[in-house]
Scaffold this motif. Structure first.
Motif, PDB file in Angstrom:
ATOM      1  N   VAL A   5       0.848  -1.192   0.000  1.00  0.00           N
ATOM      2  CA  VAL A   5       0.000   0.000   0.000  1.00  0.00           C
ATOM      3  C   VAL A   5       0.882   1.240   0.000  1.00  0.00           C
ATOM      4  N   ILE A   6       0.709   2.079  -1.019  1.00  0.00           N
ATOM      5  CA  ILE A   6       1.266   3.423  -1.025  1.00  0.00           C
ATOM      6  C   ILE A   6       0.080   4.358  -1.175  1.00  0.00           C
ATOM      7  N   MET A   7      -0.074   5.288  -0.223  1.00  0.00           N
ATOM      8  CA  MET A   7      -1.285   6.096  -0.124  1.00  0.00           C
ATOM      9  C   MET A   7      -1.097   7.504  -0.679  1.00  0.00           C
ATOM     10  N   TYR A   8      -2.103   7.961  -1.410  1.00  0.00           N
ATOM     11  CA  TYR A   8      -2.143   9.326  -1.930  1.00  0.00           C
ATOM     12  C   TYR A   8      -3.483   9.944  -1.579  1.00  0.00           C
ATOM     13  N   ARG A   9      -3.470  11.265  -1.403  1.00  0.00           N
ATOM     14  CA  ARG A   9      -4.715  11.983  -1.220  1.00  0.00           C
ATOM     15  C   ARG A   9      -5.079  12.632  -2.552  1.00  0.00           C
ATOM     16  N   ILE A  10      -6.307  12.420  -2.978  1.00  0.00           N
ATOM     17  CA  ILE A  10      -6.794  13.001  -4.228  1.00  0.00           C
ATOM     18  C   ILE A  10      -7.252  14.429  -3.956  1.00  0.00           C
ATOM     19  N   GLY A  11      -6.896  15.334  -4.853  1.00  0.00           N
ATOM     20  CA  GLY A  11      -7.248  16.735  -4.683  1.00  0.00           C
ATOM     21  C   GLY A  11      -8.751  16.953  -4.616  1.00  0.00           C
ATOM     22  N   SER A 119      10.274 -11.634 -22.736  1.00  0.00           N
ATOM     23  CA  SER A 119       9.496 -10.538 -22.164  1.00  0.00           C
ATOM     24  C   SER A 119       9.108 -10.872 -20.728  1.00  0.00           C
ATOM     25  N   LYS A 120       8.959  -9.833 -19.931  1.00  0.00           N
ATOM     26  CA  LYS A 120       8.553  -9.977 -18.537  1.00  0.00           C
ATOM     27  C   LYS A 120       7.329  -9.109 -18.304  1.00  0.00           C
ATOM     28  N   GLU A 121       6.293  -9.704 -17.732  1.00  0.00           N
ATOM     29  CA  GLU A 121       5.058  -8.973 -17.481  1.00  0.00           C
ATOM     30  C   GLU A 121       4.826  -8.812 -15.984  1.00  0.00           C
ATOM     31  N   SER A 122       4.301  -7.674 -15.608  1.00  0.00           N
ATOM     32  CA  SER A 122       3.899  -7.425 -14.226  1.00  0.00           C
ATOM     33  C   SER A 122       2.670  -6.530 -14.242  1.00  0.00           C
ATOM     34  N   SER A 123       1.972  -6.481 -13.126  1.00  0.00           N
ATOM     35  CA  SER A 123       0.779  -5.645 -13.056  1.00  0.00           C
ATOM     36  C   SER A 123       0.675  -5.013 -11.679  1.00  0.00           C
ATOM     37  N   VAL A 124      -0.049  -3.914 -11.622  1.00  0.00           N
ATOM     38  CA  VAL A 124      -0.204  -3.155 -10.381  1.00  0.00           C
ATOM     39  C   VAL A 124      -1.689  -2.862 -10.166  1.00  0.00           C
ATOM     40  N   TRP A 125      -2.190  -3.231  -8.992  1.00  0.00           N
ATOM     41  CA  TRP A 125      -3.574  -2.916  -8.645  1.00  0.00           C
ATOM     42  C   TRP A 125      -3.675  -1.465  -8.206  1.00  0.00           C
ATOM     43  N   VAL A 126      -4.768  -0.832  -8.581  1.00  0.00           N
ATOM     44  CA  VAL A 126      -5.031   0.559  -8.211  1.00  0.00           C
ATOM     45  C   VAL A 126      -6.436   0.627  -7.618  1.00  0.00           C
ATOM     46  N   TRP A 127      -6.545   1.262  -6.473  1.00  0.00           N
ATOM     47  CA  TRP A 127      -7.841   1.407  -5.794  1.00  0.00           C
ATOM     48  C   TRP A 127      -8.110   2.888  -5.568  1.00  0.00           C
ATOM     49  N   GLY A 140       5.410  -2.178  -5.085  1.00  0.00           N
ATOM     50  CA  GLY A 140       6.480  -2.558  -4.179  1.00  0.00           C
ATOM     51  C   GLY A 140       7.561  -1.510  -4.039  1.00  0.00           C
ATOM     52  N   SER A 141       7.528  -0.471  -4.864  1.00  0.00           N
ATOM     53  CA  SER A 141       8.532   0.589  -4.803  1.00  0.00           C
ATOM     54  C   SER A 141       7.901   1.922  -5.155  1.00  0.00           C
ATOM     55  N   GLN A 142       8.526   2.988  -4.692  1.00  0.00           N
ATOM     56  CA  GLN A 142       8.013   4.316  -5.001  1.00  0.00           C
ATOM     57  C   GLN A 142       8.133   4.614  -6.488  1.00  0.00           C
ATOM     58  N   ALA A 143       9.193   4.105  -7.113  1.00  0.00           N
ATOM     59  CA  ALA A 143       9.398   4.332  -8.548  1.00  0.00           C
ATOM     60  C   ALA A 143       8.250   3.749  -9.362  1.00  0.00           C
ATOM     61  N   THR A 243       6.970   0.724   6.859  1.00  0.00           N
ATOM     62  CA  THR A 243       8.325   1.149   6.517  1.00  0.00           C
ATOM     63  C   THR A 243       8.548   2.613   6.892  1.00  0.00           C
ATOM     64  N   GLU A 244       9.796   3.011   6.876  1.00  0.00           N
ATOM     65  CA  GLU A 244      10.160   4.384   7.207  1.00  0.00           C
ATOM     66  C   GLU A 244       9.551   5.389   6.229  1.00  0.00           C
ATOM     67  N   GLY A 245       9.225   4.933   5.016  1.00  0.00           N
ATOM     68  CA  GLY A 245       8.650   5.818   4.011  1.00  0.00           C
ATOM     69  C   GLY A 245       7.136   5.802   3.979  1.00  0.00           C
ATOM     70  N   LEU A 246       6.501   5.329   5.052  1.00  0.00           N
ATOM     71  CA  LEU A 246       5.036   5.228   5.149  1.00  0.00           C
ATOM     72  C   LEU A 246       4.464   4.322   4.059  1.00  0.00           C
ATOM     73  N   GLN A 247       5.229   3.302   3.699  1.00  0.00           N
ATOM     74  CA  GLN A 247       4.706   2.273   2.814  1.00  0.00           C
ATOM     75  C   GLN A 247       4.307   1.069   3.661  1.00  0.00           C
ATOM     76  N   ILE A 248       3.281   0.373   3.207  1.00  0.00           N
ATOM     77  CA  ILE A 248       2.829  -0.839   3.880  1.00  0.00           C
ATOM     78  C   ILE A 248       3.144  -2.017   2.970  1.00  0.00           C
ATOM     79  N   LYS A 249       3.893  -2.974   3.484  1.00  0.00           N
ATOM     80  CA  LYS A 249       4.301  -4.131   2.696  1.00  0.00           C
ATOM     81  C   LYS A 249       3.872  -5.415   3.408  1.00  0.00           C
ATOM     82  N   LYS A 250       3.949  -6.519   2.678  1.00  0.00           N
ATOM     83  CA  LYS A 250       3.604  -7.843   3.225  1.00  0.00           C
ATOM     84  C   LYS A 250       2.202  -7.845   3.847  1.00  0.00           C
TER      85      LYS A 250
END
Length: 298
Positions: A5-11, A119-127, A140-143, A243-250
């Protein structure tokens, strides 16, 4: 569904219907890499059904899925082929190619070999929680999260987001919890953490499956080793790593969460989504509260 989980506030002021979002995303639907293409990124069906909707609404929550395909060639292969071609030029013409020509040779070889690259495929869920104006990215990363945000802002007109910040840093809060051995209300400290020295030594101490309510852990923190990761459980329902960067993992939902939940195949996606978003809508505000509350940005 969600592991990070990486959290953002929508304007304030942004709103869109499911139909609006669907129309906006359709122009950036995922297409597989072409023969000479290194990377392709686009939106794909959350349910996995070909030609299906690109946005799903479950209990008022919007779910999207971004897909990324990359093709990569080992640099050593390109260099070896280029050296062979340079040697051939020197042998047949007596001329040694310059730096610019060698770069062009490498570019040509890359184009020639790209169709053969794996080729390598990956996907990211967005809520998107439209009521709370909350955006959650399962990255899994800020990037990677930044990449998703770039796509969202590009596709969704008027959308502006900002990373959520808290009045107390996760590092300061986790230090306090470990020193006092008193986690915030509603949370328990689990048996995993990482401590890192702030000085030039950058020394790291990691605990796995180890009790953290010990004098040793407290002394490490008091001596200047700062927690960068700490395992917690919320309300005996959800475990995670802060994490120290306010990310939630595992992120893991415990068995009690699924008691009485339907396991039918037809509603699997809806049930998983409702459970995940339902629990997180209650847990995330508690996480922010435990960190002194959210910093309100002007």
């Amino acid at each position: 569904m969600f592991k990070n989980v990486i959290m953002y506030r929508i304007g304030a002021g942004w709103s869109a219907t499911v139909a609006d979002i669907e129309t906006s995303l359709d122009s950036a639907r995922f297409v597989e890499c072409g023969a000479s293409q290194e990377k392709s990124i686009g939106w794909t069906e959350p349910r996995g059904e070909a030609h299906g909707p690109l946005v799903e609404s479950v209990a008022g929550q919007f779910i999207l899925k971004l897909k990324i395909e990359t093709r990569a060639l080992p640099g050593s292969v390109i260099t070896k082929k280029a050296n062979e071609r340079v040697a051939h030029i020197e042998t047949t013409t007596g001329r040694k190619p310059g730096k610019k020509e060698i770069r062009e040779i490498k570019d040509d070889i890359k184009l020639e070999l790209m169709p053969l690259a794996f080729s390598k495929e990956s996907s990211v869920w967005v809520w998107i929680d439209p009521e709370a104006l909350l955006l959650v990215i399962d990255a899994g990363s800020q990037a990677r999260a930044d990449e998703v945000v770039t796509m969202l802002v590009k596709c969704l007109s008027g959308l502006a987001v900002a990373l959520i910040d808290t009045k107390v840093s996760p590092t300061a809060a986790m230090s306090e919890w470990l020193i006092t051995q008193e986690p915030p209300a509603g949370f328990t400290v689990d048996r995993e953490c990482e401590l890192k020295a702030a000085d030039e030594s950058k020394a790291v101490v990691r605990y796995t499956r180890h009790p953290l309510d010990t004098d040793e852990v407290r002394e490490y923190v008091e001596s200047g080793k700062l927690p960068t990761r700490l395992a917690l459980t919320w309300d005996s329902r959800v475990s995670f790593m802060l994490t120290e960067g306010l990310q939630i993992k595992k992120l893991a939902f415990l068995d009690v969460v699924f008691d009485g939940a339907s396991t039918g195949k037809d509603d699997g996606f809806d049930a998983d989504t409702a459970i995940a978003t339902g629990e997180l809508r209650k847990m995330l505000p508690d996480v922010l509260a435990a960190l002194g509350g959210e910093v309100v940005k002007a």
